[in-house]
Design a protein around this motif. Structure first.
Motif: not given
Length: 810
Positions: A321-346
């Motif tokens: 998660l921290l890795e992909v958030l860093a990738e999103a933070d580094a984007i300079t020309d567009a909004p970013a969307v992160v699809f975080a795969y999770t389990i309901k009730g994890y």
């Protein structure tokens, strides 16, 4: 979006997101993650099973939906976020959010036992009702998701116009089922938000809705839709441990197997408790070589750990998660969307159960969880000791989130003038008057520069052309001028200096944008005064977003125009009827329906004053029309009252534009009838009153400039009576409009809209009322034909007056 450098580990929280996280820091974050899971689960458990419940009704709460985002909120609040970031939390994650705020020291412990209790923690995050700092209210799914996008647009606008802002990044954590809402895609595709590089959406992809497991093909389609709209798409699909197994020399087969697996099969797989059976099912029905490769990839994982390995998705893995958030933070020309795969009730006993949406852990299961997490039995709400590693981390994270930026003071109410002394044509409409008023407002010191207009592709047809020619159209980057400076009736040249924002044809986007621009002072530290224009019938199309903005405490002005069947050629599809009722009923909103240019000027300026009053101000709705009105009709009351008194009465809700004591003093009081009418229909009411005077009826005409204000006066009076039956009746301005000597006079109300919307006026003194209005769908035709067809023409007003007198026994 730049990434700040993280400090050395050793008990200090991360000030940014490093590409690799130190094992000691990871252990601390995982300890915080477990405590948040425990607290959020306990918050719901206590509300449902411990706290006394006199109503015996279901309290509710969402332990499973909360559990799916515990890791994400841990990553956000305890590692990724920094001062100035504004965050929207998915509705069902309210308990997780409050648990995190408690550990950060932003929520007193006693609130943890008050979930869904009056005066306590709200069911869903609320910026106006929760005790801890909530940036964006959520609850009506899809709206809280897009609010940060328009807040980011407001921040970008404010920054380009006025310099510094107190905001930084705008983050939304949203449930995957929220992507079923159409308003989400209206926002994603909106041209005005393209290039906003400080917007990050995190989709909690737990693949479950209220009733079912969502088919896997949906995720690929969603990602394609975002990419097609110009968003940068990232994913946290598999966690570090599962990726490690997939990177085994023969791990490609394991990746293929899980990638191709349906969501339904995967959900069933991770609930198999027996490791050997799970291993067999994981290998599947592939050919021998593929099965052997899958088994080889997990051969070193003991049966007791295999289940946790297979369930190691990216949304529950802090390093990924921290890795992909860093990738999103580094984007300079567009909004970013992160699809975080999770389990309901994890992390809970019912993790992955297709029907776990509303399930609650039993008392025995809660006790097992407490013991597993090592929570003291005598201190179940415990935070971390301040001197512990986790305690210091929480303290450092809270300090990092504290902003030292200072907001520029909002414009003072006194900076808005009482009047502009505009001159209007003899025959003009309220919509035209709005356009003229805005042009003059552009030059008003301290106020004009803060005014920003927005419209959903209806700027010119709602008379914003003059304003646009004067102040320009806003764009984050200047557009090329291919006309080469040629003379044009409309100077449509987008640039960062422009003060009008043109949106696509989406009323949802309009009201979401207005709502967030109306919170610009609170969210960005720069005071903006937003004014929107929209065709009045389509206020209803954006109603959910309007209500969201009002619930969030936004202060905005919008004009619904043209309104009513007075827009006769356009037909029933464009003729509004229920909007007057909305203006009365919606909390946080004051509505006006002016008739004359002066009234438009006065009510608009009052709306701007409300926007400047950040503590007590309301939003303002102006219901306007393209119907030309003879401005000379206001001359007599203007001379009778004087300008300042007339303005005061207009803002209080109305005035007697025809007073029998002046217009027909010779007629007996016993033959008095009150005619109450708002803006558009005033000329017809005046004509009817004159005819009635000739028939010996002492007709008054009350120009109701705000039915909303009058109803508020009546409601206030009645509640005061309920509180103290001996208290003298104080009807406020209603006593001026309907004086005591006329308290027996029957009433006729006329509305170019639903007839019931003014009928309450009869209850002021308990007299018969004949309500006229539009209670059917209209059609195309001349204005007079529509008035006659719906029964609001002058002749019908006269007939209604005689009927009212008959009902009163006169």
């Amino acid at each position: 979006m730049a990434t700040t450098q993280a400090p050395a580990h050793g008990g200090a929280s991360l000030a940014g997101v490093p590409s690799r996280i130190d094992p000691e820091d990871l252990a601390t974050l995982e300890e915080i993650e477990r405590r948040i899971l425990w607290l959020s689960t306990l918050i719901v458990h206590h509300a449902n099973n411990v706290r006394p419940n006199a109503d015996k009704s279901k309290v509710g709460g969402h332990q499973a939906s909360s559990a799916s985002v515990v890791t994400i909120l841990t990553a956000l609040y305890f590692a990724f976020l920094r001062a100035g970031d504004r965050v929207s939390i998915k509705p069902h994650a309210s308990p997780v959010f409050h648990a995190a705020q408690y550990l950060l020291g932003r929520l007193p412990e006693h609130y943890l036992t008050t979930l869904r209790e009056f005066g306590g923690l709200q069911a869903y995050p609320s910026r106006t009702k929760d005790p801890d700092p909530v940036d964006f209210s959520t609850g009506s799914v899809g709206l809280g998701a897009v609010a940060p996008v328009f807040a980011a647009l407001a921040g970008r606008y404010a920054e380009l116009h006025f310099g510094g802002v107190t905001s930084d990044r705008f983050v939304a954590l949203i449930g995957d089922a929220e992507l079923d809402e159409g308003n989400v895609w209206e926002t994603v595709a909106e041209e005005a938000i393209q290039g906003l590089n400080n917007v990050i959406w995190i989709v909690d992809l737990n693949r479950q809705s209220l009733d079912r497991v969502i088919p896997g093909v949906r995720a690929a389609r969603l990602k394609a839709l975002f990419a097609g709209a110009g968003w940068k798409v990232l994913e946290a699909k598999y966690g570090s441990r599962l990726e490690g197994a997939m990177n085994h020399p023969r791990g490609a087969a394991l990746r293929r197997r899980i990638d191709a697996m349906s969501n339904e099969e995967y959900q069933a797989l991770i609930r198999i408790p027996d490791g050997a059976e799970l291993r067999r099912r994981l290998a599947g029905d592939a050919d021998v070589s593929e099965r052997d490769a899958i088994l080889a990839a997990v051969a070193e994982t003991p049966d007791a750990e295999l289940r946790s390995l297979v369930a190691n998705l990216g949304g529950h893995d802090l390093p990924r998660l921290l890795e992909v958030l860093a990738e999103a933070d580094a984007i300079t020309d567009a909004p970013a969307v992160v699809f975080a795969y999770t389990i309901k009730g994890y992390g809970l006993p019912f993790a992955g159960d297709p029907l776990n949406h509303s399930q609650l852990l039993s008392a025995a299961q809660m006790e097992d969880l407490r013991q597993d997490f090592g929570i003291p039995a005598d201190d179940q709400w415990a935070a971390f000791p301040p001197t512990s590693t986790a305690g210091r981390w929480c303290s450092d994270a809270a300090h990092r989130l504290e902003s030292t930026a200072t907001a520029a003071p909002p414009r003072a109410v006194a900076t808005v003038p009482n009047r502009l002394d505009l001159r209007h044509s003899q025959l003009t409409s309220t919509q035209e008057a709005l356009g003229r008023t805005l042009v003059r407002l552009a030059d008003v010191p301290a106020v004009g520069e803060r005014l920003v207009t927005l419209s959903p592709d209806v700027a010119t047809s709602t008379h914003l052309a003059g304003w646009i020619n004067k102040v320009g159209v806003f764009a984050q980057e200047a557009a090329a001028d291919y006309e080469g400076g040629a003379q044009r009736l409309l100077r449509w040249q987008p640039s960062p200096a422009g003060r009008h924002i043109e949106l696509g044809i989406s009323e949802m986007n309009l009201f979401m944008a207005l709502g967030q621009f109306g919170l610009s002072y609170e969210l960005t530290g720069q005071h903006l005064i937003p004014l929107g224009t929209v065709y009045d019938p389509f206020v209803c199309r954006g109603l959910d977003a309007l209500i969201y903005g009002l619930y969030s405490g936004s202060k905005m002005v919008f004009a619904g125009t043209p309104a009513g069947v007075s827009l006769s050629p356009e037909g029933g599809a464009h003729q509004s009827t229920i909007t007057p009722s909305l203006g009365i009923e919606l909390p946080g909103l004051v509505s006006y329906e002016p008739c004359f240019g002066r009234e438009v000027e006065w009510t608009l300026l009052e709306g701007l004053r409300h926007c400047c009053d950040r503590e007590h101000g309301l939003s303002t709705y102006l219901r306007l029309s393209t119907k030309p009105i003879d401005q000379g009709l206001i001359d007599e009351p203007l001379a009778r009252f004087g300008e300042e008194e007339l303005r005061r009465q207009v803002l209080l809700g109305g005035y007697r534009i025809v007073d029998r004591r002046v217009a027909a003093p010779h007629l007996p009081l016993a033959d008095t009838v009150q005619i109450a009418v708002p803006g558009i229909m005033v000329p017809e009411a005046i004509a009817a009153a004159k005819a009635l005077h000739g028939e010996g009826v002492a007709a008054n005409v009350v120009n109701v400039t705000s039915a909303d204000r009058l109803y508020d006066a009546l409601r206030t009076a009645r509640r005061a009576q309920l509180a103290d039956a001996h208290r003298p009746l104080d009807l406020g301005h209603l006593a001026t409009l309907l004086p005591s000597e006329e308290r027996q006079a029957p009433m006729v109300t006329i509305q170019d809209g639903a007839s019931h919307s003014l009928a309450f006026l009869g209850s002021v003194h308990g007299v018969p009322v004949v309500p006229l209005g539009v209670d059917q769908f209209g059609q195309s035709g001349s204005r007079q034909a529509l008035y006659e067809a719906t029964g609001i023409d002058t002749g019908q007003i006269i007939n209604a007056a005689f009927l009212a007198l008959d009902l009163a026994g006169r």
